[in-house]
Scaffold this motif. Structure first.
Motif, mmCIF file in Angstrom:
data_model
loop_
_atom_site.group_PDB
_atom_site.id
_atom_site.type_symbol
_atom_site.label_atom_id
_atom_site.label_comp_id
_atom_site.label_asym_id
_atom_site.label_seq_id
_atom_site.Cartn_x
_atom_site.Cartn_y
_atom_site.Cartn_z
ATOM 1 N N ILE B 79 -61.134 36.987 51.633
ATOM 2 C CA ILE B 79 -60.854 38.069 53.087
ATOM 3 C C ILE B 79 -61.148 37.256 54.232
ATOM 4 N N LYS B 80 -62.111 35.890 54.550
ATOM 5 C CA LYS B 80 -62.566 35.349 55.630
ATOM 6 C C LYS B 80 -62.128 33.858 55.369
ATOM 7 N N ARG B 81 -61.378 33.689 54.198
ATOM 8 C CA ARG B 81 -60.467 32.582 54.735
ATOM 9 C C ARG B 81 -58.852 33.037 55.102
ATOM 10 N N SER B 82 -58.932 34.727 54.730
ATOM 11 C CA SER B 82 -57.372 35.120 55.612
ATOM 12 C C SER B 82 -57.419 35.557 57.134
ATOM 13 N N ILE B 83 -58.586 35.651 57.726
ATOM 14 C CA ILE B 83 -58.876 36.279 58.887
ATOM 15 C C ILE B 83 -59.059 35.420 59.994
ATOM 16 N N GLY B 84 -58.605 35.984 60.511
ATOM 17 C CA GLY B 84 -59.317 35.495 61.837
ATOM 18 C C GLY B 84 -60.113 36.553 63.147
ATOM 19 N N TYR B 85 -61.286 36.203 63.627
ATOM 20 C CA TYR B 85 -61.897 36.609 64.652
ATOM 21 C C TYR B 85 -62.531 36.711 66.056
ATOM 22 N N MET B 86 -62.168 37.563 66.865
ATOM 23 C CA MET B 86 -62.723 36.898 68.437
ATOM 24 C C MET B 86 -63.444 38.074 68.631
ATOM 25 N N SER B 87 -64.862 38.345 69.030
ATOM 26 C CA SER B 87 -65.551 39.500 69.657
ATOM 27 C C SER B 87 -65.530 39.296 71.191
ATOM 28 N N PHE B 155 -56.091 29.395 64.947
ATOM 29 C CA PHE B 155 -55.953 28.042 64.533
ATOM 30 C C PHE B 155 -55.414 27.843 63.360
ATOM 31 N N HIS B 156 -56.815 28.263 62.438
ATOM 32 C CA HIS B 156 -56.627 28.014 60.542
ATOM 33 C C HIS B 156 -55.381 29.050 60.586
ATOM 34 N N LYS B 157 -54.587 29.725 60.778
ATOM 35 C CA LYS B 157 -53.038 30.373 60.837
ATOM 36 C C LYS B 157 -53.352 31.557 59.942
ATOM 37 N N PRO B 158 -54.196 32.175 59.842
ATOM 38 C CA PRO B 158 -54.978 33.749 59.286
ATOM 39 C C PRO B 158 -53.349 34.321 58.894
ATOM 40 N N LYS B 159 -53.794 35.121 58.034
ATOM 41 C CA LYS B 159 -52.766 36.736 57.844
ATOM 42 C C LYS B 159 -52.987 37.667 59.027
ATOM 43 N N ILE B 160 -54.735 37.993 59.638
ATOM 44 C CA ILE B 160 -54.769 38.855 60.182
ATOM 45 C C ILE B 160 -55.713 38.450 61.335
ATOM 46 N N VAL B 161 -55.169 39.502 62.742
ATOM 47 C CA VAL B 161 -56.423 38.151 63.064
ATOM 48 C C VAL B 161 -57.335 39.485 63.443
ATOM 49 N N PHE B 162 -58.741 39.567 64.116
ATOM 50 C CA PHE B 162 -59.820 40.341 64.483
ATOM 51 C C PHE B 162 -59.808 40.455 65.986
ATOM 52 N N ILE B 190 -48.096 37.129 62.736
ATOM 53 C CA ILE B 190 -50.042 37.540 62.429
ATOM 54 C C ILE B 190 -49.769 39.151 62.840
ATOM 55 N N THR B 191 -51.058 40.110 61.580
ATOM 56 C CA THR B 191 -51.138 41.044 62.374
ATOM 57 C C THR B 191 -52.940 41.224 63.489
ATOM 58 N N VAL B 192 -52.007 42.031 64.016
ATOM 59 C CA VAL B 192 -53.093 41.887 64.872
ATOM 60 C C VAL B 192 -53.492 43.330 65.004
ATOM 61 N N PHE B 193 -54.959 43.003 64.724
ATOM 62 C CA PHE B 193 -56.181 44.464 64.846
ATOM 63 C C PHE B 193 -56.763 44.085 66.161
ATOM 64 N N VAL B 194 -56.871 45.138 67.002
ATOM 65 C CA VAL B 194 -57.781 45.501 68.103
ATOM 66 C C VAL B 194 -58.148 46.453 68.221
ATOM 67 N N THR B 195 -59.489 45.906 69.380
ATOM 68 C CA THR B 195 -59.989 47.529 70.097
ATOM 69 C C THR B 195 -60.053 46.619 71.153
#
Lengths: 372, 244
Positions: B79-87, B155-162, B190-195
């Motif tokens: 999962i971690k290879r496939s996602i990006g995350y910004m808190s 930057f690493h072209k993930p499938k999903i970014v949180f 890129i799928t975007v999941f945003v809160t």
């Protein structure tokens, strides 16, 4: 391996950019050695004493000049006055007040036993004890010299004194510096290893960057290795630096092997850094780290035998010292530097410290969690 | 677009408890490939808890959760290879430069050195920040930091970014620019999941879910939600649900 390289690169950049941390790493050895060796010394030198001479004989005058010649005392002669004793001690004008009674010389010559009165401020028990011993030595040696030079006195009538000739091993000059300097090196390495590691790791928590790391596929061991290795390297360099200062500034003895010295340091640093990692597993802020570490650090340093002999501690304290990481390293470093101990002489301590290092590091790494 | 093959996140009966407190109460929802999925709720509604579980930072108490086709219990590293995350907490290193931050994160994702170099230059050009590239993050305005943090997260072209409240504390113009960046990355697939708790931002999402006290109370496109509740703004939908 490439991943670790990227972390190492980042860590070293951050350490060298930190305007407070880097100077401290190299200033601390200087300040600590200077403070401990010159200021916080346990040696007794130039203690103020007052002497009231009621006898005013040639013997009492010789006694006073013997005191004046001693490097331990700074003598002031006071006009005899019984009320002055408590005044002098109370106002801290003298550490000790000596009263030479009237008839002192006569009593000595009569061999009936002479007495002088010594009043010592014993708030600091250790230096009071030293003052007492030094005063007695001066008085006794004068009495013996005086009597044996007096033709009226038969040499065999002098109260028998078994003369003890001592030879002090490992530190012949009883130089306090040589006792304390290895201890300072130990403190130095402990601070570098434990404090810097814990603060650095918790800083990532405070900044929130740890989350960013934890969502990456980086492996736990890669991250921890990259995070801890810089402090292991810095710790060894600082130890070398501290040793150099000890040699150049204080001419500290180095009897043992340098490779054994650095081997012990390298092992101890694993322990110190492991403790730093362990603390950071629990603490969430740098403030918590400081409070937690300061508490343990103070207890461990004082119990490690840096100022006082570990063997003279009560049994319970010696038992507690089995879990005191500083205790092992303190013993090993002193043995290598002052006694020239070889590995076989300190094998028990080395093995204990190594096992301890491995246990702490394994536990700290196990407690570290990427996912909560 | 709502066909099963396109599901990139699948959540069934997700529960997360902290002692007696239930932060996520039986959540079930799907997110589809390429959409911008808004995760709305008041502070403390449980958004961050859920996003942390989906991105592998936190363990769920129970439930079945698949992210990018992988199981959050067993395939965390995939999962971690496939996602990006910004808190919401700012996540670049303040004492490293823009370039150094990009290199560091790209490096720990294991991208090849040459690729890191090339893509960093591309990114700096794309953002038009050549003169900032060698400045410390600490010296940049907050808006730029957020935009950079987002760029680093993808930057690493993930499938999903949180994105967990990515725009909190930034000015309206920068927020607008930030959303332009989100659109651009969605266009790249890129799928975007945003809160967020800015209700106007919900209007920019393809679908939004509204969380109240740990439960999902509504989930649909912004238009349908407004229709169903008979109001003109998502904000009013939210207020109606929160007062229920």
């Amino acid at each position: 391996m490439r991943v670790i390289y990227y972390i190492l690169q980042k860590e070293f950049k951050q350490i060298f950019r930190n305007r407070i941390m880097l100077p401290i790493i190299f200033v601390i050895p200087f300040v600590q050695t200077i403070v401990f060796v010159y200021a916080a010394t346990l040696e007794l030198k130039n203690a103020d004493i007052s002497i009231m001479d009621y006898d005013k004989s040639s013997l009492s005058k010789r006694l006073i000049s013997d005191f004046e010649a001693s490097p331990f005392f700074e003598v002031s002669k006071i006009v005899p006055n019984n009320n002055a004793v408590s005044d002098l001690l109370l106002k801290d004008k003298a550490k000790a007040v000596i009263l030479i009674p009237q008839g002192f010389e006569k009593d000595v010559l009569s061999l009936d036993g002479a007495a002088i009165q010594i009043n010592i401020n014993a708030i600091d028990g250790q230096s009071a004890g030293l003052i007492n011993v030094y005063i007695q030595q001066i008085v006794n040696s004068l009495a013996i010299k005086y009597l044996s030079s007096d033709i009226n006195v038969q040499i065999n009538t002098i109260p028998a004194n078994a003369e003890i000739r001592s030879r002090f091993w490992y530190n012949p000059g009883l130089n306090f510096k040589y006792y304390i300097l290895p201890g300072i090196l130990v403190i130095l390495v402990t601070m570098m290893g434990t404090f810097l590691t814990a603060l650095n790791l918790v800083r990532e928590k405070e900044m929130g960057t740890i989350e960013q790391i934890n969502v990456t596929p980086i492996k736990k061991w890669q991250f921890i290795t990259g995070k801890l290795l810089p402090f292991w390297i810095i710790g060894i360099i600082v130890m070398g630096f501290g040793l150099l200062i000890g040699r150049l500034l204080y001419n500290m003895p180095f009897e043992g092997s340098i490779s054994l010295f650095f081997l012990a340091t390298a092992i101890y640093l694993i322990l110190a850094i492991g403790l730093g990692l362990l603390v950071s597993d629990y603490a969430n802020t740098q403030q918590q780290v400081m409070f937690l570490l300061f508490f343990f650090f103070l207890v461990f340093v004082l119990m490690s035998g840096i100022f006082t002999s570990e063997e003279s501690m009560p049994d319970w304290a010696q038992a507690v010292n089995r879990i005191n990481p500083i205790y092992y390293f303190m013993k090993i470093i002193r043995a290598i530097l002052l006694k020239g101990a070889e590995l076989k002489n300190i094998l028990t301590e080395m093995i204990s410290m190594t096992v301890y290092s491995i246990l702490v590091m394994v536990f700290a790494v196990w407690k570290y969690r990427k996912t909560h | 677009m709502n066909n099963n093959n396109n599901k990139i996140i699948e959540v069934r009966n997700l529960v997360k408890r902290f002692g007696n407190f239930v932060a996520n109460d039986n959540l079930s929802f799907d997110v589809y490939k390429g959409e911008i999925f808004g995760f709305l709720g008041a502070n403390g509604a449980g958004k961050t808890t859920a996003i942390k579980i989906l991105s592998g930072l936190s363990y769920p108490s129970s439930g079945k959760i698949m992210v990018a086709g992988y199981d959050v219990y067993k395939q965390r590293n995939k999962i971690k290879r496939s996602i990006g995350y910004m808190s919401q907490k700012f996540s670049l290193y303040e004492d490293l430069t823009v370039r150094e931050n990009i290199h560091f994160y790209a490096g720990i994702y294991g991208l090849p050195f040459k690729q890191i170099q090339n893509r960093t230059n591309e990114l700096i050009e794309e953002l038009g920040i050549q003169e900032m590239a060698n400045k410390m993050i600490a010296d940049l305005p907050l808006g730029w930091r957020q935009k950079l943090a987002f760029s680093v997260a993808i930057f690493h072209k993930p499938k999903i970014v949180f994105l967990d409240e990515p725009t909190s504390g930034v000015d309206p113009i920068t927020r607008r620019q930030f959303w332009d960046m989100i659109y651009r990355s969605a266009e790249k697939g890129i799928t975007v999941f945003v809160t967020t708790h800015y209700m106007d931002e919900a209007e920019y999402c393809d679908r939004v879910s509204i969380m109240v006290d740990g439960k999902i109370e509504a989930l649909d496109t912004p238009t349908k939600l407004k229709e169903n509740f008979g109001v003109n703004l998502i904000e009013d939908v939210f207020i109606k649900l929160a007062r229920k």
